[in-house]
Write a protein that holds these residues in place. Structure first.
Motif, short mmCIF file in Angstrom:
data_model
loop_
_atom_site.label_atom_id
_atom_site.label_comp_id
_atom_site.label_asym_id
_atom_site.label_seq_id
_atom_site.Cartn_x
_atom_site.Cartn_y
_atom_site.Cartn_z
N THR A 51 50.08 58.06 25.44
CA THR A 51 50.60 57.34 26.77
C THR A 51 49.35 57.33 27.79
N ASN A 52 48.57 58.23 27.69
CA ASN A 52 47.42 58.47 28.50
C ASN A 52 46.44 57.46 28.13
N THR A 53 46.25 57.15 26.78
CA THR A 53 45.28 56.10 26.32
C THR A 53 45.79 54.69 26.65
N VAL A 54 47.02 54.43 26.66
CA VAL A 54 47.67 52.99 26.99
C VAL A 54 47.34 52.81 28.44
N VAL A 55 47.49 53.62 29.34
CA VAL A 55 47.61 53.65 30.84
C VAL A 55 46.27 53.32 31.20
N ASN A 56 45.23 54.28 30.55
CA ASN A 56 43.98 54.26 31.00
C ASN A 56 43.15 52.97 30.37
N ARG A 57 43.62 52.43 29.11
CA ARG A 57 42.87 51.21 28.85
C ARG A 57 43.35 50.02 29.98
N GLN A 58 44.76 50.13 30.08
CA GLN A 58 45.08 48.86 30.87
C GLN A 58 44.26 48.97 32.40
N ILE A 59 44.09 50.34 32.79
CA ILE A 59 43.47 50.37 34.19
C ILE A 59 41.92 49.73 34.11
N GLU A 60 41.27 50.08 32.89
CA GLU A 60 39.92 49.67 32.78
C GLU A 60 39.86 48.18 32.70
N VAL A 61 40.88 47.48 31.93
CA VAL A 61 40.84 46.10 31.65
C VAL A 61 40.82 45.50 32.99
N SER A 62 42.09 46.03 33.61
CA SER A 62 42.40 45.32 35.10
C SER A 62 41.41 45.33 36.18
N LEU A 63 40.74 46.59 36.16
CA LEU A 63 39.68 46.74 37.17
C LEU A 63 38.39 45.97 36.78
N LEU A 64 38.00 45.83 35.50
CA LEU A 64 36.96 44.98 35.17
C LEU A 64 37.14 43.65 35.46
N LEU A 65 38.32 43.17 35.25
CA LEU A 65 38.67 41.62 35.56
C LEU A 65 38.72 41.52 37.00
N VAL A 66 39.49 42.19 37.73
CA VAL A 66 39.61 41.86 39.31
C VAL A 66 38.49 42.11 40.16
N SER A 67 37.59 42.99 39.78
CA SER A 67 36.38 43.37 40.70
C SER A 67 35.30 42.32 40.89
N PRO A 68 35.02 41.35 40.13
CA PRO A 68 34.28 40.36 40.45
C PRO A 68 35.05 39.36 41.28
N LEU A 69 36.35 39.11 40.90
CA LEU A 69 36.98 38.24 41.60
C LEU A 69 37.11 38.70 43.12
N LEU A 70 37.34 39.94 43.32
CA LEU A 70 37.40 40.59 44.80
C LEU A 70 36.13 40.41 45.69
N VAL A 71 35.08 40.42 44.83
CA VAL A 71 33.80 40.21 45.64
C VAL A 71 33.54 38.77 46.15
N PHE A 72 33.80 37.73 45.18
CA PHE A 72 33.90 36.26 45.77
C PHE A 72 34.69 36.01 46.43
N PHE A 73 36.16 36.54 46.39
CA PHE A 73 37.16 36.19 47.43
C PHE A 73 36.84 36.77 48.90
N THR A 74 36.10 37.85 49.10
CA THR A 74 35.83 38.36 50.38
C THR A 74 34.50 37.57 50.94
#
Length: 498
Positions: free
Chosen positions: A300-323
């Motif tokens: 369970t911890n592995t599934v949650v943490n991997r999802q967080i990692e991918v979500s964070l890495l994908l959304v972060s550059p988008l948020l910079v350009f969005f700002t």
């Protein structure tokens, strides 16, 4: 072998995040065009009127659907996994019976409360007839929710995507001409027509799987009581969420104006919806995977943490350009009249970083079947949000709303982290902390750049920060997945065939 499984796990998350994100991106693109045209035609006051009607109707719909759109997915998925056709058909009849009952009850309640809804929502004028005319939407949303649950439980992802895409396309084609020729007078009819379109589209796919059947009656309702009990906590959570939006928009309407409601709604939609494309796979792909592994703490911890990692890495550059691009995006997507919301939106972007981390954790109570913990966490967030927005708006206006939403988002992240750790033994991984410590400063730097007045310095610094954030994410994702190798292999095969 372990490394291969790990790589496949990250690749799976990235693949389906991209798939559902692409569908959501297409929906957003069409929605952007529609919102732009509607904003130009109706202006902030018209957008505010649509927002108030929608938030009130959604509050009623969430109050009367008994949580069936959520709880039914779990039951249908389990029967589908057993490949028990007879049980599936029986369960579908049960779901449809309860949805019909809640639809009728929702319509009746909306009509009965129409005068009170007019007073509570607006406080000026008489909108009783409007809410009576809008009452069929509550019933149609109940039916649509049940049919959507059937498609989700059967894992019919393509029909779900098609319904979503066709709904936004038809909304563009149908509503814009109505608003153009009839102005604000067309708001109520257009809302009813689009609810009908969505229901018909959903039925067109779900009835192919399970044709309409009228057997059952009271027996079906009795057998569905367990499903309804499971959904009650979700109903209450939905009421709190819709109620929080209702209270905030009503407060802004009373304290300021419809224009302020429209500005707040446009800013909130752009940040929470458009910038949240990377989260669109959570319900369709991540939640079933998490539910399947919820009995084993390490998995369970592995599934949650991997999802967080991918979500964070994908959304972060988008948020910079969005700002950085906000001063261009908002007038382009809506109109120049919505520019006062830019300050609020640029502050709110920081909240999305914490949202990327907390959302996968927030699904833990649902995967565990702990609906009351889910309700508790939702209630805390909604109460904090209303109080913070009301307080901050009085002091700092719309920008204060953005500050409040960000502050509550950070606090909610901490609460969920502590609660899931105490109740479920969840522990955030070192890679998550590392990636957050790398990407969050880029977001903060991008926000600080918004105070730079020289255009050349503003755009140079902003684009540089965005490119560095993108490079970091791509480097990490390439290390963790075999996506790059898969893409290059496909290109080679195409070239060899050519």
């Amino acid at each position: 072998m372990e490394k291969t499984d790990k790589t496949k796990g990250y690749s799976h998350i990235l693949k389906y995040t991209g798939l559902f994100g692409g569908v959501q991106g297409l929906n957003i693109l069409v929605g952007i065009i529609r919102n732009k045209l509607v904003a130009v035609i109706l202006g902030p006051s018209g957008m505010g009127l649509i927002s108030l009607f929608n938030s009130t109707i959604n509050l009623l719909a969430n109050s009367t659907n008994l949580g069936i759109p959520i709880s039914a997915v779990k039951n249908i998925s389990e029967a589908n996994a057993r490949e028990d056709r007879a049980a599936l058909e029986h369960l579908v009849v049960t779901v449809r019976s309860w949805c019909l009952l809640t639809a009728l009850a929702g319509v009746a309640l909306c009509i009965a409360l129409s005068s009170l809804l007019s007073y509570w929502t607006f406080g000026w004028g008489n909108h009783t007839l409007h809410f009576i005319l809008l009452s069929p939407i509550v019933g149609m949303l109940a039916v649509t929710g049940g049919e959507m649950a059937i498609l989700k439980g059967m894992r019919r992802l393509r029909p779900l995507a098609l319904v979503s895409v066709w709904h936004v396309v038809l909304a563009l084609v149908i509503t814009v001409p109505l608003y153009y020729f009839f102005g604000e007078t067309a708001i109520v009819p257009s809302l009813v027509v689009m609810a009908l379109v969505q229901m018909v589209l959903t039925l067109s796919f779900s009835l192919r799987l399970f044709p309409l059947c009228f057997r059952g009656g009271r027996r079906q309702l009795r057998e569905g009581s367990g499903m309804v009990r499971l959904g009650i906590a979700f109903v209450i959570a939905g009421i709190l969420g819709s109620g929080a939006e209702f209270l905030i928009r009503s407060f802004l309407s009373y304290s300021a104006s419809l224009e302020t409601v429209g500005l707040y709604t446009a800013g909130y939609m752009m940040i929470m919806t458009y910038a949240g494309v990377a989260f669109s796979s959570l319900e369709s792909d991540y939640f079933p995977r998490l539910s399947a592994s919820n009995k084993h703490l390490t998995t369970t911890n592995t599934v949650v943490n991997r999802q967080i990692e991918v979500s964070l890495l994908l959304v972060s550059p988008l948020l910079v350009f969005f700002t950085i691009a906000m001063p261009i995006l908002l007038p382009m997507l809506y109109s120049g009249k919505f520019s006062p919301a830019i300050g609020m939106m640029q502050v709110m972007v920081i909240a999305i970083y914490f949202r990327a981390i907390k959302l996968p954790m927030a699904y833990l109570p649902l995967a565990k079947g702990d609906s009351y913990s889910y309700l508790l966490l939702e209630a805390i967030y909604d109460i904090l949000l209303v109080v913070a927005v009301v307080f901050a708006f009085r002091w700092w206006g719309l920008t204060g709303c953005g500050i409040a939403i960000t502050a509550v988002g950070i606090l909610d992240f901490l609460i969920i982290l502590l609660y899931t750790g105490w109740r479920y033994g969840y522990h955030i991984s070192k890679p998550v902390l590392l990636y957050a410590s790398i990407q969050l400063p880029f977001g903060i730097l991008a926000y600080l750049v918004t105070f730079v007045r020289q255009p050349w310095a503003y755009w140079s610094a902003g684009i540089l920060i965005g490119l560095v954030s993108t490079a970091v994410s791509l480097h990490i994702l390439r290390q963790k997945t075999n996506l790059w190798e898969s893409l290059t292999a496909k290109v080679r095969r195409r070239l060899n065939r050519g």
